[in-house]
Design a protein around this motif. Sequence first.
Motif, short mmCIF file in Angstrom:
data_model
loop_
_atom_site.label_atom_id
_atom_site.label_comp_id
_atom_site.label_asym_id
_atom_site.label_seq_id
_atom_site.Cartn_x
_atom_site.Cartn_y
_atom_site.Cartn_z
N SER A 1 32.24 56.27 39.81
CA SER A 1 31.78 56.45 38.67
C SER A 1 31.44 55.42 37.65
N ALA A 2 32.45 54.23 37.63
CA ALA A 2 31.66 53.01 37.11
C ALA A 2 30.26 52.13 37.55
N ILE A 3 30.49 52.66 38.49
CA ILE A 3 28.76 51.87 39.40
C ILE A 3 27.64 52.88 38.19
N ALA A 4 28.01 55.01 38.57
CA ALA A 4 26.81 55.17 37.38
C ALA A 4 26.86 54.91 36.20
N LEU A 5 28.02 54.68 35.79
CA LEU A 5 28.07 54.10 34.13
C LEU A 5 27.16 52.67 33.74
N LEU A 6 27.36 51.95 35.03
CA LEU A 6 26.87 50.65 34.51
C LEU A 6 25.15 50.49 34.98
N LEU A 7 24.68 51.61 35.76
CA LEU A 7 23.62 51.56 36.07
C LEU A 7 22.73 52.53 34.83
N VAL A 8 23.82 54.00 33.95
CA VAL A 8 23.04 53.72 32.69
C VAL A 8 23.54 52.95 31.89
N PHE A 9 24.10 52.57 31.42
CA PHE A 9 23.76 51.64 30.75
C PHE A 9 22.40 50.61 30.94
N ALA A 10 22.84 49.65 32.18
CA ALA A 10 21.21 48.58 32.15
C ALA A 10 20.16 49.94 32.30
N TRP A 11 19.76 51.09 32.52
CA TRP A 11 18.69 51.68 32.31
C TRP A 11 18.53 51.65 30.90
N ALA A 12 19.92 52.17 29.65
CA ALA A 12 19.31 52.35 28.39
C ALA A 12 18.76 51.07 28.20
N MET A 13 19.41 49.55 28.32
CA MET A 13 19.15 48.44 27.67
C MET A 13 17.27 48.60 27.98
#
Length: 210
Positions: free
Chosen positions: A95-107
């Motif tokens: 779940s944390a990996i998915a959230l970090l990748l979403v943040f990276a994608w939005a940036m």
Amino acid sequence: MTDLATLTQAGGALALIGRTSAVGVGLIFAGAATGKLRHRALFPGVVANYRMLPQGLVAPVAMILPWAELGLGCALAGLGVSGMAGPALPLASASAIALLLVFAWAMAINIARGRSHIDCGCGHSALRQPLGKPLVLRNILLGLLLVPASLPASTGLRALPDAVPGAGWVALGGGFALFLLFHLFNAILALTAMAAPALLRFPRAEVQVR
């Protein structure tokens, strides 16, 4: 026997890296959530500045996200220290990996749009943090560090070290070191941005959501 011993040592190291990363990323998530909750009146504006959500979802996401980060951070840190077997650590890590990748994608999307000047909203420290490729790479790296902890125990790669005495203390110390390195990295980036020419700096939040 030699091959088995080599695999066992490799599995042990991988497991310890996973538990250490879980503690470190857990502390990072918990710290970021605390900062967002302290500045909850400003956080909807930060979310809106990303321009990734319909206007009607900005306020709900800004309200839920800090609590989700706090819960996930506490779960990762607690499971990393305790070394509890079962699916909880792999689930929290995934779940944390998915959230970090979403943040990276939005940036990355906003950088591509030429909107690097907006605040990343990474915890609302005293130092403002505009978007940049180092922040994208930082999130991807944190996600990669969590991959060993996301592996199911049934693979045999992270079962053995959970029973090693003192592994929890090693994970706690290593995780706290990762947490400090994260903040040092953020502070260096923020100070670098503050040293940029004034014409390149913009207000902290462009949009205020009521």
